[in-house]
Design an enzyme around this catalytic site. Structure first.
Site, short mmCIF file in Angstrom:
data_model
loop_
_atom_site.label_atom_id
_atom_site.label_comp_id
_atom_site.label_asym_id
_atom_site.label_seq_id
_atom_site.Cartn_x
_atom_site.Cartn_y
_atom_site.Cartn_z
N ARG A 248 0.77 -1.14 -0.12
CA ARG A 248 -0.11 -0.04 0.19
C ARG A 248 0.71 1.16 -0.19
O ARG A 248 1.56 1.61 0.95
CB ARG A 248 -0.99 0.13 1.14
CG ARG A 248 -2.05 0.82 1.22
CD ARG A 248 -2.90 0.94 2.32
NE ARG A 248 -1.84 1.66 3.60
CZ ARG A 248 -2.36 1.67 4.88
NH1 ARG A 248 -3.38 0.96 5.17
NH2 ARG A 248 -1.72 2.47 5.78
N HIS A 252 -4.14 4.82 4.73
CA HIS A 252 -5.17 3.98 4.56
C HIS A 252 -6.34 4.76 3.83
O HIS A 252 -7.07 4.16 3.22
CB HIS A 252 -5.65 3.58 6.04
CG HIS A 252 -7.08 3.02 6.22
ND1 HIS A 252 -7.47 1.73 5.72
CD2 HIS A 252 -8.23 3.62 6.55
CE1 HIS A 252 -8.65 1.69 5.62
NE2 HIS A 252 -9.26 2.54 6.41
N TYR A 260 1.92 5.64 11.96
CA TYR A 260 2.34 4.30 12.42
C TYR A 260 3.29 3.57 11.94
O TYR A 260 3.50 2.55 12.13
CB TYR A 260 0.83 3.61 12.53
CG TYR A 260 0.56 3.70 11.19
CD1 TYR A 260 0.32 2.82 10.10
CD2 TYR A 260 -0.82 4.49 11.06
CE1 TYR A 260 -0.06 2.85 8.87
CE2 TYR A 260 -1.36 4.66 9.78
CZ TYR A 260 -1.19 3.95 8.80
OH TYR A 260 -1.57 4.20 7.59
#
Length: 328
Positions: A248, A252, A260
């Site tokens: 990715r 998100h 993170y």
């Protein structure tokens, strides 16, 4: 199972279209959202989940499918929709909330639906599984051809729907393939922190079906493994669980600061970006030239530009249309 040169070029082309599409969507999404980010502002309000880096998961699978085959995808659906042949103009207009969208602007980017190619997706985690199992069952009951493919993220493999769906598919020996896109992160939680097994594909044995793990985000390896699983499904040999190691390259969702992630992780992922890797492969295996690449890149950009312009030029639905096609 090896792809032909024509199939490899098809895969590369659709990877390019997906990447260029999301690069444009990313720019447009941020219109009106700076300097203070507010996801309600701009021509594309709401959340936006980009799939850059995960393009191999789409093309390596969809190269084996036809319009009668069913695909159910996730809240990160653009790459799969494009590879499945979803109408790009209609999808783009849907993302913009326009009346020319696939659902008249009602669904947005997480609820893309195109009956012409049997594609749908859902914003709810793990909810691609049940509809795919149901679609596969319908094919069997109606004695129709076609298989179903359910896409899900590695985090969704910890949902109850995952285990229920795999069990039903195995009990009824259904023509369905479960494809897990393992990008290592379920929102901001790492797979290592959330999942007891190293590979979700190992869970297949509990349901009496084959489980396959594919390393390296490699569209050629994906084509091979998925091709055999699709062939099994078409031959009445039941379901398969496949987990694909992918990347990715974005957060998100748009606006995710990604605090993170370990330091340096994204930089390493960009070093193995699957698109330049595929460009290099075509050159080495088929003598793909810079001129060949330039022409295909221009074609992919033109397809995306046409879809974006169509969406921008389309009209918004009238307020009184909000309740049309709604069952009350």
């Amino acid at each position: 199972m090896k792809p032909s040169q024509e199939q490899e070029i098809w895969m590369y082309k659709h990877m390019l279209i997906s990447r260029f599409f999301e690069e444009e969507i990313e720019k447009i999404y941020m219109e009106g959202k700076t300097p203070a980010f507010n996801m309600a502002n701009g021509p594309i309000p709401g959340e936006m989940h980009l799939s850059n880096g995960q393009e191999p998961c789409a093309v390596g699978v969809c190269a084996h499918l036809n319009p009668e085959d069913v695909v159910t995808s996730t809240h990160r659906p653009h790459h799969v929709a494009i590879a499945k042949g979803v109408d790009l103009k209609g999808m783009t207009a849907e993302i913009f909330g326009k009346k020319t969208g696939l659902s008249g602007g009602r669904g947005g980017h997480m609820h893309i639906f195109d009956a012409n190619v049997n594609f749908s997706c859902s914003g709810i985690i793990g909810q691609s599984i049940g509809p795919a199992v149901g679609a596969a069952l319908s094919r069997v009951m109606q004695k129709k051809s076609g298989v179903a493919v359910a896409y899900l993220g590695e985090g969704a493999a910890n949902q109850g729907a995952f285990h229920e769906g795999l069990n039903m598919a195995a009990v009824w020996n259904l023509p369905v393939v479960f494809v897990i896109e393992d990008n290592s992160w379920g929102i901001s939680v790492s797979k290592k922190a959330s999942t007891a097994v190293e590979r979700n594909s190992d869970r297949a044995v509990a349901y009496g079906m084959p489980g396959e793990h594919i390393k390296g985000n490699d569209p050629i390896a994906i084509f091979d493994v998925v091709g055999r699983a699709i062939e099994r499904a078409r031959n009445g040999e039941g379901p398969t669980l496949i987990e694909i190691e992918t990347s990715r390259l974005a957060g998100h969702f748009m606006g995710d600061t990604e605090g993170y992630r370990p330091k340096g992780e994204k930089e390493e992922l960009f070093k193995i970006d699957p698109i330049p890797t595929m460009t290099k492969r075509l050159a080495e295996v088929y003598g793909w030239s810079d001129e060949d690449d330039r022409k295909l890149v221009e074609e992919a950009h033109a397809i995306v530009d046409e879809a974006i312009q169509y969406a921008r030029d389309s009209e918004y639905p009238e307020p009184e249309e909000a309740m049309d096609k709604v069952f009350v």
